[in-house]
Design a protein around this motif. Structure first.
Motif, PDB file in Angstrom:
ATOM      1  N   ASP A  42      40.301  55.636  38.289  1.00 57.95           N
ATOM      2  CA  ASP A  42      40.221  55.290  39.715  1.00 57.95           C
ATOM      3  C   ASP A  42      39.203  54.183  39.966  1.00 57.95           C
ATOM      4  OD1 ASP A  42      42.084  57.296  40.218  1.00 57.95           O
ATOM      5  OD2 ASP A  42      40.535  58.819  40.502  1.00 57.95           O
ATOM      6  N   TRP A  43      38.130  54.163  39.155  1.00 59.16           N
ATOM      7  CA  TRP A  43      37.107  53.116  39.306  1.00 59.16           C
ATOM      8  C   TRP A  43      37.730  51.751  39.030  1.00 59.16           C
ATOM      9  CZ3 TRP A  43      31.640  53.365  40.193  1.00 59.16           C
ATOM     10  CH2 TRP A  43      30.966  52.168  39.959  1.00 59.16           C
ATOM     11  N   ALA A  44      38.458  51.647  37.912  1.00 59.17           N
ATOM     12  CA  ALA A  44      39.069  50.375  37.547  1.00 59.17           C
ATOM     13  C   ALA A  44      40.096  49.949  38.587  1.00 59.17           C
ATOM     14  CB  ALA A  44      39.724  50.488  36.169  1.00 59.17           C
ATOM     15  N   ALA A  45      40.903  50.905  39.056  1.00 59.79           N
ATOM     16  CA  ALA A  45      41.915  50.580  40.065  1.00 59.79           C
ATOM     17  C   ALA A  45      41.269  50.103  41.356  1.00 59.79           C
ATOM     18  CB  ALA A  45      42.796  51.798  40.327  1.00 59.79           C
ATOM     19  N   THR A  46      40.166  50.723  41.736  1.00 57.39           N
ATOM     20  CA  THR A  46      39.472  50.314  42.963  1.00 57.39           C
ATOM     21  C   THR A  46      38.981  48.884  42.864  1.00 57.39           C
ATOM     22  OG1 THR A  46      38.774  52.596  43.391  1.00 57.39           O
ATOM     23  CG2 THR A  46      37.567  50.851  44.521  1.00 57.39           C
ATOM     24  N   LEU A  47      38.380  48.523  41.732  1.00 61.39           N
ATOM     25  CA  LEU A  47      37.857  47.162  41.578  1.00 61.39           C
ATOM     26  C   LEU A  47      38.982  46.132  41.471  1.00 61.39           C
ATOM     27  CD1 LEU A  47      34.759  47.619  39.251  1.00 61.39           C
ATOM     28  CD2 LEU A  47      34.837  47.306  41.723  1.00 61.39           C
ATOM     29  N   GLN A  48      40.162  46.560  41.019  1.00 60.72           N
ATOM     30  CA  GLN A  48      41.281  45.628  40.963  1.00 60.72           C
ATOM     31  C   GLN A  48      41.863  45.346  42.341  1.00 60.72           C
ATOM     32  OE1 GLN A  48      44.341  46.420  38.062  1.00 60.72           O
ATOM     33  NE2 GLN A  48      42.848  47.080  36.538  1.00 60.72           N
ATOM     34  N   ALA A  49      41.442  46.105  43.343  1.00 62.69           N
ATOM     35  CA  ALA A  49      41.897  45.868  44.714  1.00 62.69           C
ATOM     36  C   ALA A  49      41.025  44.847  45.438  1.00 62.69           C
ATOM     37  CB  ALA A  49      41.894  47.185  45.495  1.00 62.69           C
ATOM     38  N   VAL A  50      39.921  44.442  44.836  1.00 60.22           N
ATOM     39  CA  VAL A  50      38.989  43.501  45.466  1.00 60.22           C
ATOM     40  C   VAL A  50      39.580  42.093  45.410  1.00 60.22           C
ATOM     41  CG1 VAL A  50      36.751  42.400  45.185  1.00 60.22           C
ATOM     42  CG2 VAL A  50      36.952  44.882  44.987  1.00 60.22           C
ATOM     43  N   SER A  51      39.652  41.419  46.546  1.00 57.16           N
ATOM     44  CA  SER A  51      40.251  40.079  46.573  1.00 57.16           C
ATOM     45  C   SER A  51      39.407  39.117  47.407  1.00 57.16           C
ATOM     46  CB  SER A  51      41.673  40.133  47.141  1.00 57.16           C
ATOM     47  OG  SER A  51      41.653  40.469  48.519  1.00 57.16           O
ATOM     48  N   LEU A  52      39.572  37.850  47.110  1.00 59.85           N
ATOM     49  CA  LEU A  52      38.845  36.813  47.845  1.00 59.85           C
ATOM     50  C   LEU A  52      39.305  36.749  49.293  1.00 59.85           C
ATOM     51  CD1 LEU A  52      36.847  34.412  47.678  1.00 59.85           C
ATOM     52  CD2 LEU A  52      38.789  32.963  47.056  1.00 59.85           C
ATOM     53  N   THR A  53      40.582  36.947  49.520  1.00 58.53           N
ATOM     54  CA  THR A  53      41.110  36.865  50.888  1.00 58.53           C
ATOM     55  C   THR A  53      40.616  38.001  51.773  1.00 58.53           C
ATOM     56  OG1 THR A  53      43.095  38.033  50.133  1.00 58.53           O
ATOM     57  CG2 THR A  53      43.190  35.628  50.198  1.00 58.53           C
ATOM     58  N   ASP A  54      40.112  39.074  51.147  1.00 54.89           N
ATOM     59  CA  ASP A  54      39.549  40.187  51.916  1.00 54.89           C
ATOM     60  C   ASP A  54      38.059  40.017  52.169  1.00 54.89           C
ATOM     61  OD1 ASP A  54      41.882  41.636  52.306  1.00 54.89           O
ATOM     62  OD2 ASP A  54      41.736  42.583  50.336  1.00 54.89           O
ATOM     63  N   GLY A  55      37.493  38.902  51.702  1.00 56.73           N
ATOM     64  CA  GLY A  55      36.089  38.633  51.969  1.00 56.73           C
ATOM     65  C   GLY A  55      35.143  38.970  50.836  1.00 56.73           C
ATOM     66  N   PHE A  56      35.664  39.240  49.649  1.00 59.98           N
ATOM     67  CA  PHE A  56      34.812  39.524  48.492  1.00 59.98           C
ATOM     68  C   PHE A  56      34.567  38.233  47.719  1.00 59.98           C
ATOM     69  CE2 PHE A  56      36.419  43.593  49.671  1.00 59.98           C
ATOM     70  CZ  PHE A  56      35.454  44.514  49.300  1.00 59.98           C
ATOM     71  N   HIS A  57      33.322  38.000  47.344  1.00 60.91           N
ATOM     72  CA  HIS A  57      32.950  36.752  46.683  1.00 60.91           C
ATOM     73  C   HIS A  57      32.635  36.934  45.199  1.00 60.91           C
ATOM     74  CE1 HIS A  57      31.385  35.914  51.003  1.00 60.91           C
ATOM     75  NE2 HIS A  57      32.679  35.671  50.914  1.00 60.91           N
TER      76      HIS A  57
END
Length: 357
Positions: A42-57
Motif C-alpha cells: 500500500d505504501w508503494a501504491a500510495t506514492l505512485q499516485a503522487v503527480s505533478l499535476t496534483d501539486g507535488f514537486h
C-alpha cells in the motif's frame, strides 16, 4: 583523447555463456523470486499516485504518467510488475551479452545474495524505476549518445530525489570511462541542477496532500496516510523520528566490505576515488530516512553495478575471484529485513520445530 578512468582492454573471453553458468543464472532468478515475491504494498501504491499535476514537486514522474489510468490498485500493480519485469529483462540481457565469465558470475552472485530476494520484495518502490532509467542511460552512453543519456538521468531525479546519491554517481563513473572530465561534468550538470531545484522547492503546493487524500479515500486499497505525510515534514522533523547513528552503524559494515572488495581489485589511486564514491554514496541516505535495509540494498547494488562496469572485458584471476567470493559470503550474513511484516521465504518444505514453538 584519453579519459580519466580509461583502462587498456584485456583479451576478450568467449561470448557464449557456459551451460553451467546459464543454468545457475536461471536457478538464481527463481530462488530470488521465490524468496522475496510479494504484491506491491500500500505504501508503494500510495506514492505512485503522487503527480505533478496534483501539486507535488517531488517523486512525481511515475504518478504523473499513471494518473490518466485512475487510482485503482490494479493500475499500480500492473505498473509495478512492468517495471520489475523490465529490470529483470535488463539483468538477463546484461548476463547474456557479457563477454566474459566474471561479469556473469557477478550477476549470479547479486541474485543469490539477500539483494536478489529484496529486489522482488521491493516491487512498486520507485528505486526500481531509477535503476531502469540508469540502464537506459548506460545503453545510450555505450551507443555514443551521451546527450540522450544526460536527458534520461535528468528524468531520474523527478522519479525520486535519492537519484542524486544512487544512480547519478554511477552514471558519472560510466561517463568518465568514455569522455573527458569537463565533458562528463557538463553531461552530469542537468540532472544535478534539476535535483537541486527540486530539493530547494517546497515538496508540495498548498492543499495538495489533502486533495490527494480525498481522491484516494474512494480507491480499492487502503492508502498510506503516513506516506503522504512525508511531503508535509521538514528534514529536521524527519530526523527527530529516527536515529541517524543507528542507520549509519547498520550500513557501516556493508560499506567496509564493498569498498575493501573494490579496492582489492583496483589499485588505491586517485582514479579509484570516483568508483569508490559511486559505491559508497547510498550510505549518505542515512541522513534522508530510516529505511536502513533499503539503503543497504541500494549500497550493495551500486557496488555490483560499478564492479560490472569496471570489469569490462577483464577476467578476474583465481585469487581475486576467491577474495570476492569470501566477501560475498560475508554479505549473506547482513540482515536485510523486509517491510510490512514480511520475511524472506525459506527453502525448506516445512517450518523448523524450533520456529514452530
Amino acid at each position: 583523447m584519453t579519459t580519466l578512468l580509461e583502462r587498456a582492454p584485456a583479451p576478450v573471453a568467449k561470448t557464449t555463456p557456459r551451460r553451467s553458468v546459464t543454468a545457475l543464472f536461471a536457478i538464481a532468478v527463481l530462488v530470488a523470486g521465490y524468496t522475496g515475491f510479494r504484491l506491491p504494498g500500500d505504501w508503494a501504491a500510495t506514492l505512485q499516485a503522487v503527480s505533478l499535476t496534483d501539486g507535488f514537486h517531488r517523486r512525481f514522474l511515475v504518478g504523473t504518467f499513471l494518473k490518466p489510468f485512475g487510482h485503482d490498485y490494479a493500475v499500480f500493480a500492473v505498473a509495478s510488475f512492468a517495471v520489475l519485469g523490465a529490470v529483470l529483462a535488463v539483468v538477463t540481457l546484461a548476463f547474456f551479452s557479457s563477454r566474459n565469465e566474471s561479469r556473469r558470475w557477478l550477476i549470479v552472485a547479486w541474485l543469490l545474495l539477500p539483494t536478489g530476494g529484496y529486489l522482488f520484495h521491493e516491487v512498486g518502490y520507485l528505486d526500481q524505476a531509477l535503476y531502469l532509467l540508469l540502464s537506459g542511460a548506460l545503453w545510450a552512453v555505450h551507443r555514443n549518445r551521451p546527450v540522450l543519456a544526460s536527458a534520461v538521468m535528468a528524468l531520474s531525479v523527478t522519479v525520486h530525489e535519492i537519484a542524486l546519491l544512487t544512480v547519478l554517481p554511477v552514471f558519472g563513473f560510466a561517463l568518465l570511462r568514455k569522455v573527458p572530465f569537463r565533458r562528463a561534468c557538463a553531461l552530469l550538470a542537468p540532472a544535478a541542477l534539476l535535483g537541486s531545484v527540486i530539493l530547494a522547492l517546497p515538496p508540495v503546493s498548498a492543499g495538495a496532500v489533502d486533495r490527494l487524500r480525498r481522491a484516494l479515500s474512494t480507491t480499492d486499497f487502503p492508502y498510506r496516510a503516513d506516506a503522504l505525510a512525508l511531503f508535509g515534514r521538514t528534514q529536521a522533523e524527519s530526523w527527530q523520528l529516527y536515529s541517524i547513528t543507528t542507520v549509519l552503524l547498520y550500513l557501516l559494515p556493508i560499506v567496509i566490505v564493498v569498498v575493501v572488495g573494490f579496492l582489492y581489485l583496483h589499485r588505491p589511486t586517485l582514479a579509484a576515488a570516483v568508483p569508490v564514491a559511486a559505491i559508497a554514496a547510498p550510505a549518505l541516505l542515512a541522513f534522508g530516512g530510516w529505511d536502513d535495509a533499503r539503503w543497504g540494498f541500494l549500497l550493495v547494488t551500486n557496488f555490483f553495478v560499478v564492479l560490472w562496469l569496471w570489469l569490462g572485458h577483464r577476467e578476474l584471476k583465481a585469487r581475486q575471484f576467491a577474495v570476492l567470493a569470501a566477501l560475498f559470503l560475508i554479505l549473506t550474513h547482513v540482515p536485510m529485513p523486509y517491510f510490512d511484516g514480511y520475511a524472506p521465504r525459506g527453502l525448506t518444505l516445512v517450518t523448523p520445530v524450533e520456529d514452530a514453538r
